[in-house]
Design a protein around this motif. Structure first.
Motif, PDB file in Angstrom:
ATOM      1  N   ASP A  16       0.867  -1.181   0.097  1.00  0.00           N
ATOM      2  CA  ASP A  16       0.082   0.027   0.150  1.00  0.00           C
ATOM      3  C   ASP A  16       0.898   1.152  -0.026  1.00  0.00           C
ATOM      4  OD1 ASP A  16      -1.909   2.031   0.821  1.00  0.00           O
ATOM      5  OD2 ASP A  16      -3.024   0.608   1.591  1.00  0.00           O
ATOM      6  N   LYS A  18       0.197   4.368  -0.254  1.00  0.00           N
ATOM      7  CA  LYS A  18      -0.561   5.911   0.706  1.00  0.00           C
ATOM      8  C   LYS A  18      -0.030   5.312   2.071  1.00  0.00           C
ATOM      9  CE  LYS A  18      -4.150   7.014  -2.403  1.00  0.00           C
ATOM     10  NZ  LYS A  18      -5.523   7.201  -2.458  1.00  0.00           N
ATOM     11  N   TYR A  64      -3.707  -0.550  -7.288  1.00  0.00           N
ATOM     12  CA  TYR A  64      -4.560  -0.152  -8.482  1.00  0.00           C
ATOM     13  C   TYR A  64      -4.576   1.564  -7.976  1.00  0.00           C
ATOM     14  CZ  TYR A  64      -7.629   1.474 -12.077  1.00  0.00           C
ATOM     15  OH  TYR A  64      -8.188   2.180 -13.057  1.00  0.00           O
ATOM     16  N   ASN A  65      -3.882   2.339  -8.820  1.00  0.00           N
ATOM     17  CA  ASN A  65      -4.260   3.761  -8.957  1.00  0.00           C
ATOM     18  C   ASN A  65      -3.903   4.289  -7.315  1.00  0.00           C
ATOM     19  OD1 ASN A  65      -4.473   6.189 -10.107  1.00  0.00           O
ATOM     20  ND2 ASN A  65      -6.751   6.276  -9.922  1.00  0.00           N
ATOM     21  N   GLY A  66      -2.883   3.786  -6.644  1.00  0.00           N
ATOM     22  CA  GLY A  66      -2.454   4.259  -5.290  1.00  0.00           C
ATOM     23  C   GLY A  66      -3.427   3.715  -4.196  1.00  0.00           C
ATOM     24  N   ASP A  67      -4.511   2.990  -4.661  1.00  0.00           N
ATOM     25  CA  ASP A  67      -5.010   2.049  -3.496  1.00  0.00           C
ATOM     26  C   ASP A  67      -4.825   0.733  -3.572  1.00  0.00           C
ATOM     27  OD1 ASP A  67      -6.716   4.282  -2.424  1.00  0.00           O
ATOM     28  OD2 ASP A  67      -7.568   4.332  -4.117  1.00  0.00           O
ATOM     29  N   LYS A  79     -11.878  -1.011  -0.825  1.00  0.00           N
ATOM     30  CA  LYS A  79     -10.724  -0.662  -0.517  1.00  0.00           C
ATOM     31  C   LYS A  79     -10.980  -0.039   0.768  1.00  0.00           C
ATOM     32  CE  LYS A  79     -11.235   3.889  -2.317  1.00  0.00           C
ATOM     33  NZ  LYS A  79     -10.842   5.086  -3.002  1.00  0.00           N
TER      34      LYS A  79
END
Length: 197
Positions: A16, A18, A64-67, A79
């Motif tokens: 992850d 983030k 996917y796309n930061g998540d 998510k």
């Protein structure tokens, strides 16, 4: 992951970006016991994770796309969200267990947790707390609450605890889904007598 049978469990890991950690997801292919963990990359610590019900157990995970998207047993894609207070309507339970700590500060004496106080962030939700004591560190962690209370946002009044034992632990959390932040917590302790074996 030792002892996990890939014939009976789905095992997935995803980094992850983030939250700076790794989701470790071990989901039983039947509705049996599943073990999920969060590995905090910065502190290299592991934290157990549980979902609202077995239908929410992840069977697949992909960044996917930061998540990190989780394909769940019930067919939905979910998510994690730091802003969420519920998991599809079920209040999220959160807690931290501080300790165990030696009440007297050493291995020779029992001690008394005399008083406790804490300050929560000004925007924090309420946080329930409990003090646990025991003759050993292990007993203190698994003991029932000796005393309990609730802290609110900002500085809180001190509470006279008067819990005696060789070790103590403090559990702070919420079962209502409220978000809470402890800024500081202080306990006054003192030795009381030679530790009995």
């Amino acid at each position: 992951l030792k002892g996990v049978d890939p014939a009976t469990h789905w095992v997935h890991m995803a980094f992850d970006v983030k939250a700076r950690g790794v989701h470790i997801l071990v989901t039983s292919m039947t509705a049996g016991t599943s073990d999920h963990w969060w590995m905090d990359w910065e502190s290299k610590s592991f934290w157990p994770v549980a979902y609202a019900d077995t239908g929410h157990d992840p069977t697949y995970a992909i960044p996917y796309n930061g998540d990190v998207l989780l394909g769940c047993r019930d067919g939905y894609v979910r998510k994690h969200s730091e802003a969420a207070t519920t998991d599809d309507g079920t209040a999220i339970t959160s807690y931290v267990l501080y300790g165990p700590l030696r009440t007297s500060g050493d291995d020779w004496y029992e001690g008394l947790v005399m008083e406790m106080t804490a300050a929560l962030d000004e925007q924090s939700g309420d946080a329930a707390w409990e003090v646990r004591v025991g003759d050993t560190c292990e007993e203190a962690v698994s003991a029932s609450a000796f005393t309990t209370g609730v802290w609110s946002a900002g500085a809180n009044h001190s509470t006279h605890v008067r819990a005696r034992g060789a070790a103590y632990a403090v559990k702070v959390g919420s079962s209502s889904g409220s978000q809470w932040v402890v800024e500081r917590m202080t306990a006054k302790t003192r030795p009381t007598g030679k530790l009995r074996v």
